[in-house]
Design an enzyme around this catalytic site. Structure first.
Site, PDB file in Angstrom:
ATOM      1  N   TRP A 103     -40.128 -20.523  41.195  1.00 34.89           N
ATOM      2  CA  TRP A 103     -40.625 -21.564  42.111  1.00 34.89           C
ATOM      3  C   TRP A 103     -41.101 -22.778  41.334  1.00 34.89           C
ATOM      4  CZ3 TRP A 103     -38.533 -20.965  46.459  1.00 34.89           C
ATOM      5  CH2 TRP A 103     -38.369 -19.698  47.028  1.00 34.89           C
ATOM      6  N   ASP A 172     -49.151 -24.888  43.875  1.00 36.72           N
ATOM      7  CA  ASP A 172     -48.348 -24.162  44.856  1.00 36.72           C
ATOM      8  C   ASP A 172     -48.991 -22.779  44.970  1.00 36.72           C
ATOM      9  OD1 ASP A 172     -46.578 -22.667  46.316  1.00 36.72           O
ATOM     10  OD2 ASP A 172     -44.847 -23.000  45.008  1.00 36.72           O
ATOM     11  N   LYS A 196     -46.547 -15.967  53.781  1.00 37.53           N
ATOM     12  CA  LYS A 196     -46.954 -14.845  52.942  1.00 37.53           C
ATOM     13  C   LYS A 196     -48.373 -14.378  53.287  1.00 37.53           C
ATOM     14  CE  LYS A 196     -43.392 -16.190  50.010  1.00 37.53           C
ATOM     15  NZ  LYS A 196     -42.872 -17.423  49.427  1.00 37.53           N
TER      16      LYS A 196
HETATM   17  C1  LIG Z   1     -42.020 -18.307  48.957  1.00 37.93           C
HETATM   18  C2  LIG Z   1     -42.455 -19.318  47.985  1.00 37.93           C
HETATM   19  C3  LIG Z   1     -41.981 -20.636  48.023  1.00 37.93           C
HETATM   20  C4  LIG Z   1     -40.925 -21.097  49.005  1.00 37.93           C
HETATM   21  O1  LIG Z   1     -41.499 -21.287  50.236  1.00 37.93           O
HETATM   22  P1  LIG Z   1     -40.667 -21.899  51.450  1.00 37.93           P
HETATM   23  O2  LIG Z   1     -41.746 -21.992  52.492  1.00 37.93           O
HETATM   24  O3  LIG Z   1     -39.590 -20.932  51.780  1.00 37.93           O
HETATM   25  O4  LIG Z   1     -40.148 -23.220  51.052  1.00 37.93           O
HETATM   26  C5  LIG Z   1     -42.476 -21.533  47.105  1.00 37.93           C
HETATM   27  N1  LIG Z   1     -43.399 -21.174  46.197  1.00 37.93           N
HETATM   28  C6  LIG Z   1     -43.875 -19.912  46.135  1.00 37.93           C
HETATM   29  C7  LIG Z   1     -44.900 -19.564  45.101  1.00 37.93           C
HETATM   30  C8  LIG Z   1     -43.415 -18.954  47.025  1.00 37.93           C
HETATM   31  O5  LIG Z   1     -43.893 -17.706  46.953  1.00 37.93           O
END
Ligand SMILES: *Cc1c(COP(=O)(O)O)cnc(C)c1O
Length: 360
Positions: A103, A172, A196
């Site tokens: 990511w 993030d 999540k």
């Molecule tokens: C799942 C995830 C993403 C992607 O998220 P989307 O909402 O599908 O764009 C980005 N960063 C992390 C750390 C993730 O776990």
């Protein structure tokens, strides 16, 4: 109703049963309005009360003061990979990225479309199985970006990285937001796709310091500016109303469990139990370095891909779903987000134990 099973999926992921039950009630009629939650106008009184409540619970849980905006966006965490540099990476400046997994790599690719990027550290040399301790920063980074939990590789920052004074820290936190107390004053911006730890897919939580919004360029597309969401309270256009509603229910659920401190204790217990089993040196072993382990995504292997597959099939038969690891790591991944029940960890350990005695 079909019985619910233990869902170890990395995302979209398990939600608290209480939340789903309350949502079910309100699908047909939100309170006594006679109109379901998904059918209410986003400009109407009933929905606006939901919107306000979700924001105020968010602020209360994480202690977010008034010099930060709490915003509800769409486009997932992936859109933030672009919006962050569009808004914060001014021409002639450099943004520093800590690269600790797939990511963060994607975030770097998007930032490079906007301007100068420095990779301040990377753990790619060992397939991202650890959190680097040393970073080399630019003299005056526009911001420093890191991924607090690496969903795919099962690693997590134990705390915020030390960064050059004055540089806004951007995170993030998609897969560990609200899994532990948050020292919000250390951040300039935190973003997370909801699917999540916070709710359903389709809504992204962004917490951003007000001065960063004010300093961003005004010539970006309207929907690409944080300013648009900040000025209109995330109601410039139709927000993801259902997702915001569920997020509010999840916040209430967290509050009932002792807030972020209470949730953190439960998360440590769940992951701790599983790591302790993995560390007993039987058939399975954790893939992440000990000092970098994630409390959210526990990645582990037997060391034999065929045996891994056999275990995943056996677990599935026993009612444990979503354990297959990401293809870049292989093996297994048990995602133990806030809403994952502790009994599910016990069930997993039992299945591992049975598997070992059956196969040996
Ligand atoms: C799942 C995830 C993403 C992607 O998220 P989307 O909402 O599908 O764009 C980005 N960063 C992390 C750390 C993730 O776990």
């Amino acid at each position: 109703m079909t019985q619910r099973i233990y869902n170890f999926s990395a995302g979209p992921a398990v939600l608290p049963v209480e939340v789903l039950e309350e949502a079910r009630e309100n699908l047909l009629s939100l309170g006594n309005t006679g109109i379901g939650i998904m059918e209410h106008s986003h400009r109407g009184k009933a929905y606006l009360a939901v919107h306000e409540e979700t924001e105020s619970l968010c602020r209360e849980l994480a202690g977010i003061p008034s010099d930060f905006h709490v915003l509800f966006l769409q486009g997932g965490a992936s859109l933030q990979f672009s919006m962050v540099p569009m808004n914060l990476l001014a021409p002639g400046t450099t943004a520093d990225y800590l690269v600790t997994g797939a990511w963060s790599q994607k975030a770097v690719i998007e930032a490079r479309r906007c301007g100068n990027v420095r990779v301040a550290c990377s753990s790619e040399d060992r397939n991202f199985c650890y959190i680097p301790r040393q970073c080399t920063f630019s003299p005056k980074p526009a911001y420093v970006h890191f991924t607090s939990n690496n969903t795919i590789f099962g690693t997590e920052f134990a705390g915020e990285p030390d960064i050059p004074a004055g540089a806004p820290l951007v995170c993030d936190a998609s897969s560990d937001i609200f899994s532990r107390p948050l020292e919000i004053y250390k951040y300039g911006l935190i973003y997370a796709g909801a699917q999540k730890n916070l709710g359903p897919s389709g809504v992204t939580l962004v917490v951003i310091r007000k001065d960063l919004v004010d300093g961003a360029p005004r010539d970006l597309g309207t929907m690409l500016q944080y300013r648009t969401y900040a000025e209109d309270h995330s109601l410039y256009n139709t927000p993801p109303t259902f997702g915001i509603y569920i997020m509010g229910l999840v916040f209430k659920w967290i509050k009932k469990r002792g807030g972020l401190a209470g949730i953190a204790r439960s998360n440590r217990d769940k992951a701790g139990k599983l790591y302790a089993y993995l560390d007993s040196f039987r058939w399975f072993r954790a893939t992440a370095d000990r000092d970098s382990r994630s409390m959210m995504n526990v990645t582990f292997v037997t060391g034999d891909a065929a045996l891994d597959d056999k275990f995943i099939a056996a677990a599935k038969k026993a009612g444990l779903d979503g354990l297959k690891g990401h293809r870049s790591v292989g093996g297994m991944r048990a995602s133990l987000y806030n809403a994952f029940p502790p009994e599910g960890v016990d069930a997993l350990i039992n299945v591992m134990r049975d598997f070992e005695s059956r196969e040996s």
